[in-house]
Design an enzyme around this catalytic site. Structure first.
Site, PDB file in Angstrom:
ATOM      1  CE  LYS A   1      -3.841  -2.455   2.151  1.00 26.19           C
ATOM      2  NZ  LYS A   1      -4.659  -2.754   3.336  1.00 26.19           N
TER       3      LYS A   1
ATOM      4  CD  GLN B   1      -3.565  -4.480   6.441  1.00 26.03           C
ATOM      5  OE1 GLN B   1      -3.689  -3.427   5.830  1.00 26.03           O
ATOM      6  NE2 GLN B   1      -3.958  -5.635   5.934  1.00 26.03           N
TER       7      GLN B   1
ATOM      8  CG  ASP C   1      -9.627  -0.178   4.880  1.00 25.20           C
ATOM      9  OD1 ASP C   1      -9.439  -0.541   3.709  1.00 25.20           O
ATOM     10  OD2 ASP C   1      -8.859  -0.459   5.818  1.00 25.20           O
TER      11      ASP C   1
HETATM   12  N1  GUN Z   1      -7.006  -6.991   6.090  1.00 28.38           N
HETATM   13  C1  GUN Z   1      -7.407  -7.731   5.044  1.00 28.38           C
HETATM   14  N2  GUN Z   1      -7.971  -6.934   4.106  1.00 28.38           N
HETATM   15  C2  GUN Z   1      -7.928  -5.684   4.576  1.00 28.38           C
HETATM   16  C3  GUN Z   1      -8.357  -4.433   4.064  1.00 28.38           C
HETATM   17  O1  GUN Z   1      -8.932  -4.300   2.972  1.00 28.38           O
HETATM   18  N3  GUN Z   1      -8.140  -3.361   4.862  1.00 28.38           N
HETATM   19  C4  GUN Z   1      -7.549  -3.474   6.075  1.00 28.38           C
HETATM   20  N4  GUN Z   1      -7.397  -2.376   6.786  1.00 28.38           N
HETATM   21  N5  GUN Z   1      -7.150  -4.601   6.579  1.00 28.38           N
HETATM   22  C5  GUN Z   1      -7.336  -5.707   5.828  1.00 28.38           C
END
Ligand code: GUN
Length: 291
Positions: free
Chosen positions: A52, A96, A119
């Protein structure tokens, strides 16, 4: 069979975002700034967050990685979130997941300012999404919609079967596929661990979206000819022939299911890269909205 190439499509979207960033710079505006909070050192989470941050650099965004130890208390994490909520330089941020067991995940997500919730996990955004109001759409479902739309996969009037009811993928996906609009208007069946006769249901599906986390769960005998397959799974399976000691497997037995498919996403290179591209897209939207 057509491969739904998430890597290429994500690169197209990143190029579009780069153009927008360059226009912002030309107008003398601040570029978007995404922050990511990582608690602990889970290998997969470290990889995802690293991707990311790199993606931010690629499109010209600013990024901040907040790394906290596994032992961080819920209170301290909530303080970090309040800091990011107040920081005017940060347009959007993510926490996350998964979080360590001693932290209440929902409490943490509820603390994120909905206007910075790129998100789309805050109840306000989730509710707005379900009501077809302007919102941040969770990045993975958003990426899947974009893939279907850009490959002109017909969804209107089709039977979509979603396997898995997670808050991040399955549940929002089931809502979005039934909505009015592009990549919507589908008749949706949401299946989960208590679903009886899953194969009978999946054999009736025109589109199957699998988000279970069980490697190669969906077999050729469970699908009809011409099916569209979207594989959200991304599991590490021990494999001594690979340099890292593991192979990445999706939830679909690709070799056999692809022979019966009209469209199918590969793993890796399908949904994964799209998730990152749509997180950037949401951050760009947050930047524009907060101007
Ligand atoms: N863990 C697995 N997928 C995601 C996601 O799309 N966003 C976040 N923040 N954590 C995750």
């Amino acid at each position: 069979m057509v491969l739904l190439d998430g890597k290429k499509t994500a690169n197209d979207i990143k190029d579009e975002i780069t153009v927008s960033v360059n226009e912002m710079i030309a107008r003398g505006e601040k570029v978007p700034h995404l922050a990511a909070v990582l608690v602990g050192s889970d290998g997969a989470s470290l990889t995802y967050v690293g991707s990311k941050v790199r993606a931010c650099e690629r499109v010209g965004f600013n990024s901040t990685l907040v790394e906290l130890p596994e032992t961080t208390t819920e209170e301290d994490l909530l303080k970090t979130i309040q800091g990011l909520n107040k920081n005017n330089d940060i347009d959007g941020f993510i926490v996350q997941l998964p979080l360590p067991k001693h932290i209440d995940e929902q409490k943490v997500l509820n603390a994120v300012n909905p206007n910075k919730d790129v998100d789309g996990f805050h109840p306000e955004n989730f509710g707005r999404m379900a009501l077809e109001m302007e919102s941040f759409i969770p990045a993975t479902p958003y990426g899947i919609l974009q893939l279907l739309e850009r490959y002109q996969v017909e969804t209107k009037g089709k039977h979509t079967v979603v396997i898995g009811r997670s808050h991040i993928v399955g549940r929002p996906m089931s809502i979005l596929m039934s909505q009015k609009g592009p990549a919507g208007n589908s008749t949706v069946t949401l299946t989960h661990s208590y679903t009886k006769n899953l194969s009978e249901i999946t054999k009736q599906a025109d589109i199957i979206i699998v988000a279970l986390g069980i490697p190669e769960f969906l077999k050729a005998g469970m699908v009809k000819d011409g099916v569209v397959i979207v594989d959200v799974g991304i599991s590490r399976v021990p494999d001594n022939t690979k340099p890292r000691g593991y192979a990445i497997k999706g939830d679909v037995a690709f070799d056999e299911v692809s022979k019966k498919s009209s469209f199918i996403t590969p793993v890796p290179g399908g949904v994964g890269p799209m998730t990152i591209a749509m997180l950037l897209k949401n951050t760009l939207i947050a930047r524009k909205r907060n101007t």
